[in-house]
Each structure stands twice: as structure tokens, then as C-alpha cells.
Design an enzyme around this catalytic site. Structure first.
Site, short mmCIF file in Angstrom:
data_model
loop_
_atom_site.label_atom_id
_atom_site.label_comp_id
_atom_site.label_asym_id
_atom_site.label_seq_id
_atom_site.Cartn_x
_atom_site.Cartn_y
_atom_site.Cartn_z
N HIS A 144 0.84 -1.20 0.00
CA HIS A 144 0.00 0.00 0.00
C HIS A 144 0.87 1.25 0.00
O HIS A 144 1.91 1.31 0.66
CB HIS A 144 -0.92 0.01 1.22
CG HIS A 144 -2.14 0.84 1.02
ND1 HIS A 144 -2.15 2.21 1.14
CD2 HIS A 144 -3.41 0.48 0.66
CE1 HIS A 144 -3.36 2.67 0.90
NE2 HIS A 144 -4.15 1.64 0.60
N HIS A 145 0.43 2.24 -0.77
CA HIS A 145 1.20 3.46 -0.92
C HIS A 145 1.32 4.23 0.40
O HIS A 145 2.24 5.04 0.57
CB HIS A 145 0.57 4.36 -1.99
CG HIS A 145 1.58 5.19 -2.72
ND1 HIS A 145 2.57 5.88 -2.09
CD2 HIS A 145 1.74 5.44 -4.04
CE1 HIS A 145 3.30 6.53 -2.98
NE2 HIS A 145 2.83 6.27 -4.17
N SER A 146 0.42 3.98 1.33
CA SER A 146 0.52 4.64 2.64
C SER A 146 1.65 4.06 3.48
O SER A 146 2.10 4.68 4.44
CB SER A 146 -0.80 4.49 3.40
OG SER A 146 -1.08 3.13 3.65
N LEU A 147 2.12 2.86 3.12
CA LEU A 147 3.14 2.18 3.90
C LEU A 147 4.54 2.45 3.36
O LEU A 147 5.48 2.73 4.12
CB LEU A 147 2.87 0.67 3.90
CG LEU A 147 3.57 -0.18 4.95
CD1 LEU A 147 3.13 0.22 6.35
CD2 LEU A 147 3.26 -1.66 4.71
N LYS A 172 9.54 5.41 4.66
CA LYS A 172 9.14 6.20 3.52
C LYS A 172 10.13 7.33 3.29
O LYS A 172 10.84 7.77 4.19
CB LYS A 172 7.73 6.78 3.70
CG LYS A 172 6.64 5.73 3.56
CD LYS A 172 5.28 6.33 3.74
CE LYS A 172 4.92 7.29 2.62
NZ LYS A 172 4.74 6.64 1.32
#
Length: 331
Positions: free
Chosen positions: A135-138, A172
Site C-alpha cells: 500500500h502506498h501509505s506504507l 518512507k
């Protein structure tokens, strides 16, 4: 627990049944010489021996009073994240892409850390494939590439000593932890925090708005506004089904083009994609307006804000295309 940043939280809240917001990568590998026909099975067995995960691969999503947090998953289960699949005969790239398309279309289960990895064997040429979605949030694209490089080697002997990707600690590229209220929960704590910390979030937004307005007033030809793209088959409502396709190009050749025009590899790839999209649309309908595409640029200088970048699909001169995407990306 770790509070999610503003942009990371947005990826979760904007996700819908038709719009999964995970990112995926497909990699092809050649087994080492004399690896044997059971190489993929042996590799899968070695990877399954792992019983731990490093951050962010051990982070599970939790929600408290309308706000999202990451917490360490104390019951990490690798079976929920790693699988070994075999392609149906004849094992062509076509079958591989069809399998990855089905895998890529499904959402990640928020009850577990938001990632999955698939080892895929059965390719007719003897290669193996690895598909990973997260997931892009991770993890963002830049951090994802770093973690993959840390878990791989060009040396067969060295690679046997390297940990699996999920055991490599990777954060990130940039994150600003800010509260985001949700309409479905108790938003009062989030609103209070936004009131106290809101200035830090508003300043970069105002700077970007001022820059955009300045470009608009000066008539910057590379400025692309929301809603400016013409109506095509690409900007309609779509289903949740996804098609995963691939094409190979020479990195050395792309690098030479970038050096010749004082651009970056990313600029050249954007120009290639824009040209292909433009030509595809020209084959369907007559071009009446400019083709624009909104591309999310990973720019830490603007604190994770996503910038609208004009893609030079309308530029007929191939010598100009690599320079056009580069200009608005500079900060």
C-alpha cells in the site's frame, strides 16, 4: 503507535472498491547456473523460514477516535503475505501477466500489514518472477526500490546470505505526521490537533497555490490545471479490474538520450509514455485538444505534496519531449 502523515492518511481515505491505492512491481530473474528444476521450490522454502518482519512490514493499521495509526503486529504471520504460485501451461509472458493482473486487482486486507509478495515459477524459458504489492501509505516508490536493492545481489553466493525484503528496515522517503479527521468517527481530537499544528500544513499548500497562480498569470505553457484534459477513454469511471502489462527497453539507451538532452531518465520515460498515449488516442479519435496527464512527482522539497506535471504528449518533436516534463518538475 505511530501516527500516519497527512499524505499517507489520504491514500487510505481515498481508497475505494473501484480505486485500490496499492503499488505493485513485477520482476523477472534468471536462476543461477546448474540451479536445478526445483530451484523455485527451494527458494520458497528458504523464504518461508523467516518468522519476523522489520518496519514498515510489521506495521498494522489501527484507528483511534477517527485517526489512523501504525502499530507493530505482534502476531505477524508470513502465510498472510508470501505465496508461491505456478503458472499454467505453456507458461508464456501472457499467462504471467494474466495472473499478475488478477492478483493486482484485489485489495489488501487491512487486518494485516498492507503488503503481499508472490514467487511465480513455471515460465517456459526457465526464469522465475516475483510480484510484490504494497500500500502506498506504507511505502512509496523510492523507498520500495531501496529495500529491494538491499535484499538482492548480483552474486549468487552473496544473495544466499541476504535477508528477505520484509526483514529489511525501510522507511518512507518523507512523511509529515499530521492529524486528519474522518466523517465516520469522532473528529474532535483530530480537529483540535489540526488547529494547533495546522500552520505547518497550510504554509506549503499556500506556497504551491501562489506558484501556480504566478504561472497562470505569466502564461506558462507547461502549466496544467485540473479538468484541463480532454474527454477520452482514460478519464471515465472504471471498474476495480486491472490489467498488468509490461514492455522492455534498454536502460543504457535511455540514459544516453537523457545525457544528450540534459534531462533525467525519468524525463525520458515520461516523454516515451506521453508519446505512446498520444499516438494511441490519435489512432482512435482526431486530436482536438492537448493531451495532459497528472503524474505524482515524489518531491520532498514540497513536503510530499503531489504536483500536477504536464506531460509532453502534444509535442511532435521527439527532441523536445524529454525536456518538457523536466521543466515543471524542478523545484
Amino acid at each position: 503507535m505511530k501516527k500516519l502523515g497527512l499524505l499517507d492518511d489520504a491514500f487510505l481515505r481515498l481508497e475505494s472498491r473501484r480505486t485500490p491505492l496499492h503499488i505493485g512491481t513485477l520482476m523477472l530473474f534468471e536462476p543461477p547456473p546448474r540451479a536445478g528444476k526445483h530451484f523455485a521450490e527451494q527458494l520458497a522454502a528458504r523464504l518461508r523460514q523467516s518468522n519476523r518482519a522489520a518496519a514498515p512490514f510489521n506495521r498494522r493499521l489501527v484507528q483511534r477516535r477517527g485517526m489512523h495509526y501504525w502499530e507493530e503486529d505482534e502476531e505477524f504471520d508470513l502465510d498472510q503475505h508470501f505465496a508461491h504460485n505456478s503458472l499454467p501451461q505453456p507458461g508464456r509472458i501472457r499467462e504471467l501477466l494474466e495472473m499478475v493482473s488478477r492478483i493486482h486487482s484485489s485489495h489488501l486486507d487491512r487486518e494485516y500489514p498492507l503488503w503481499r509478495m508472490y514467487l511465480i515459477s513455471g515460465l517456459e524459458d526457465g526464469r522465475i518472477a516475483v510480484y510484490m504489492k504494497i500500500h502506498h501509505s506504507l511505502v512509496d516508490g523510492m523507498a520500495g526500490m531501496r529495500l529491494l536493492l538491499k535484499s538482492m545481489s548480483t552474486s549468487a553466493a552473496t544473495s544466499k546470505e541476504l535477508p528477505p525484503p520484509w526483514e529489511v528496515k525501510t522507511d518512507k522517503s518523507g512523511s509529515q505526521p499530521l492529524p486528519v479527521p474522518t466523517p465516520a468517527g469522532n473528529t474532535l481530537p483530530a480537529l483540535r490537533k489540526l488547529a494547533s499544528e495546522g500552520l505547518n500544513a497550510i504554509v506549503p499548500v499556500l506556497e504551491e497555490l501562489r506558484s501556480t497562480y504566478s504561472d497562470y498569470r505569466s502564461g506558462n505553457p507547461d502549466l496544467a490545471m485540473f479538468g484541463q484534459a480532454p474527454k477520452t477513454i482514460f478519464n471515465q469511471k472504471i471498474s476495480a479490474t486491472r490489467r498488468f502489462a509490461g514492455q522492455s527497453y534498454s536502460t543504457a539507451r535511455i540514459r544516453k538520450v537523457a545525457e544528450a538532452y540534459h534531462a533525467t531518465i525519468n524525463d525520458v520515460v515520461l516523454a516515451m509514455c506521453a508519446s505512446a498515449l498520444s499516438q494511441y488516442l490519435l489512432d482512435l479519435v482526431a486530436r482536438e485538444r492537448l493531451l495532459n496527464d497528472g503524474v505524482g512527482a515524489e518531491l520532498m522539497q514540497v513536503r510530499g505534496l503531489r504536483e500536477q506535471v504536464r506531460v509532453a504528449g502534444h509535442e511532435d518533436d521527439p527532441k523536445v519531449r524529454p525536456r518538457r516534463p523536466h521543466q515543471p518538475c524542478e523545484v
